[in-house]
Design a protein around this motif. Structure first.
Motif, PDB file in Angstrom:
ATOM      1  N   VAL A  34       0.706  -1.308   0.018  1.00 48.41           N
ATOM      2  CA  VAL A  34       0.110   0.084   0.049  1.00 48.41           C
ATOM      3  C   VAL A  34       0.863   1.299  -0.115  1.00 48.41           C
ATOM      4  CG1 VAL A  34      -1.555   1.414   1.611  1.00 48.41           C
ATOM      5  CG2 VAL A  34      -2.013  -1.014   1.002  1.00 48.41           C
ATOM      6  N   ARG A  35       2.034   1.333   0.874  1.00 49.84           N
ATOM      7  CA  ARG A  35       2.784   2.543   0.834  1.00 49.84           C
ATOM      8  C   ARG A  35       3.430   2.603  -0.430  1.00 49.84           C
ATOM      9  NH1 ARG A  35       4.789   5.811   5.004  1.00 49.84           N
ATOM     10  NH2 ARG A  35       5.691   7.430   3.946  1.00 49.84           N
ATOM     11  N   THR A  36       3.892   1.568  -1.266  1.00 48.58           N
ATOM     12  CA  THR A  36       4.609   1.746  -2.264  1.00 48.58           C
ATOM     13  C   THR A  36       3.860   2.130  -3.464  1.00 48.58           C
ATOM     14  OG1 THR A  36       5.875  -0.034  -1.863  1.00 48.58           O
ATOM     15  CG2 THR A  36       5.785   0.503  -4.235  1.00 48.58           C
ATOM     16  N   LEU A  37       2.314   1.756  -3.641  1.00 52.17           N
ATOM     17  CA  LEU A  37       1.432   2.055  -4.262  1.00 52.17           C
ATOM     18  C   LEU A  37       0.856   3.742  -4.059  1.00 52.17           C
ATOM     19  CD1 LEU A  37      -0.790  -1.137  -4.648  1.00 52.17           C
ATOM     20  CD2 LEU A  37       0.762  -0.218  -6.319  1.00 52.17           C
ATOM     21  N   ALA A  38       0.941   3.901  -2.851  1.00 51.85           N
ATOM     22  CA  ALA A  38       0.481   5.363  -2.403  1.00 51.85           C
ATOM     23  C   ALA A  38       1.487   6.338  -2.942  1.00 51.85           C
ATOM     24  CB  ALA A  38       0.444   5.381  -1.028  1.00 51.85           C
ATOM     25  N   ASP A  39       2.944   5.992  -3.035  1.00 57.09           N
ATOM     26  CA  ASP A  39       3.880   6.792  -3.443  1.00 57.09           C
ATOM     27  C   ASP A  39       3.865   7.289  -4.919  1.00 57.09           C
ATOM     28  OD1 ASP A  39       5.149   6.981  -0.912  1.00 57.09           O
ATOM     29  OD2 ASP A  39       6.697   5.429  -1.219  1.00 57.09           O
ATOM     30  N   ILE A  40       3.274   6.128  -5.557  1.00 59.52           N
ATOM     31  CA  ILE A  40       3.049   6.438  -7.240  1.00 59.52           C
ATOM     32  C   ILE A  40       1.916   7.387  -7.372  1.00 59.52           C
ATOM     33  CG2 ILE A  40       2.581   5.068  -9.345  1.00 59.52           C
ATOM     34  CD1 ILE A  40       3.522   2.560  -8.040  1.00 59.52           C
TER      35      ILE A  40
END
Length: 326
Positions: A34-40
């Motif tokens: 989730v954190r990685t996708l939110a950074d996108i």
């Protein structure tokens, strides 16, 4: 809580199947995803779609020697993005309870939000909804363990009543709600996340429409310089004018609709340029013989970070710089 570009914030809460070390490991994997996708900087419905794909692919790669259902299949998640400039919160959920919104006058309701399937099932699409959050409201995200012991509708009404009660702080309000709805440890975990969003006023945001005309670049620099002077940020004028020049020039070259320049003063200074085109400039290293290609490289070198956010109407290129220290 995840800080996002443009002074926005992502709020996420989720639950996995099972207990113990395996469930904790699963929660860690999904949290990282989730954190990685939110950074996108994906919209909530697209983020959940990608998260569902991750769970589905991970399940397909597992050995079928075990009859145990993995904790990430059937996991639930609610993801929300709040914009303090517009006061709008965009939300999507994957099999998770909808949040509760408590308004400043004490009225409350469960946010009307399309119910997506739990993660890993891949049966239905995820849909996002938008809700305007009035100044001084309270947004409550929680797991279904908070409502497990009894009738869900009755316990939701109890939750709404206690969320609307006065409290000295959000911490104290959390304690009151948890003591009421989860006085003793139950069979399921209970999580409660409270947020009191704030709106940015005109003293923190400035925006201008920019005509599709190369001569408008100088006018954009002038607007930015005047606003920074009014904010007492003259030391940031040089970098900001360079960022405005590069981003507005790129937008004029590729724009298909009206261009908008916006400055946001938060803990950092954010410069945004929005247009109706989906074409995004890419950072590259210019050769000595190249006549162009250095502007975005300078933006990247002189600012803290930069990126692109795509919307249904086009895109927004943003650059963020630290505020000068006095």
């Amino acid at each position: 809580m995840i800080p996002l570009p443009g002074a926005r914030v992502g709020l996420v809460v989720g639950d996995v199947v099972g207990h113990g070390i395996a469930a904790s490991a699963t929660m860690g994997r999904l949290r990282t995803a989730v954190r990685t996708l939110a950074d996108i900087d994906l919209p909530p419905d697209e983020l959940l779609t990608h998260l569902d794909d991750i769970v589905t692919h991970a399940e397909a790669e597992r050995s079928d020697t075990s009859d145990e259902i993995p904790g990430d299949v059937g996991a639930t998640c609610l993801y929300a993005v709040y914009d303090p400039v517009s006061g709008v919160c965009s939300l999507a959920r994957a099999g998770h309870p909808a949040p509760v919104l408590v308004r400043p006058d004490g009225t409350s309701n469960v946010v009307a939000l399309p119910a997506g399937p739990p993660l890993g099932l891949g049966s239905l699409p995820f849909e996002a909804a938008e809700v305007t959050v009035p100044e001084g409201s309270l947004l409550a995200l929680y797991t279904n363990g908070l409502l497990a012991a009894g009738d869900v509708d009755e316990r939701t009404d109890v939750l709404r009543r206690h969320l609307a009660s006065p409290a000295s702080s959000l911490d104290a309000l959390c304690d009151t709600v948890l003591r009421t709805l989860s006085p003793t440890p139950g069979i399921d975990d209970s999580t409660l996340l409270l947020a009191r969003p704030r709106l940015f006023g005109e003293d923190r945001v400035a925006s201008w429409d920019v005509p599709v005309d190369p001569a408008a670049v100088a006018e954009g620099r002038r607007h930015a310089s005047v606003r920074l002077t009014a904010w007492g940020l003259e030391d940031a004028a040089f970098v900001t004018e360079l960022v405005v020049s590069e981003l507005v020039t790129n937008a004029i070259r590729h724009a298909v609709a009206l261009i908008r320049l916006r400055l946001i003063r938060n803990e950092t200074l954010v410069c945004e340029v929005s247009d109706g085109s989906s074409t995004s400039p890419h950072l590259r290293r210019a050769r000595l013989s190249d006549e162009g290609g250095r502007g975005l490289f300078m933006v990247a070198e002189l600012t803290q970070r930069w990126g692109t956010r795509y919307t249904r109407a086009g895109k927004t290129i943003w650059a963020e710089q630290l505020l000068p220290t006095r």
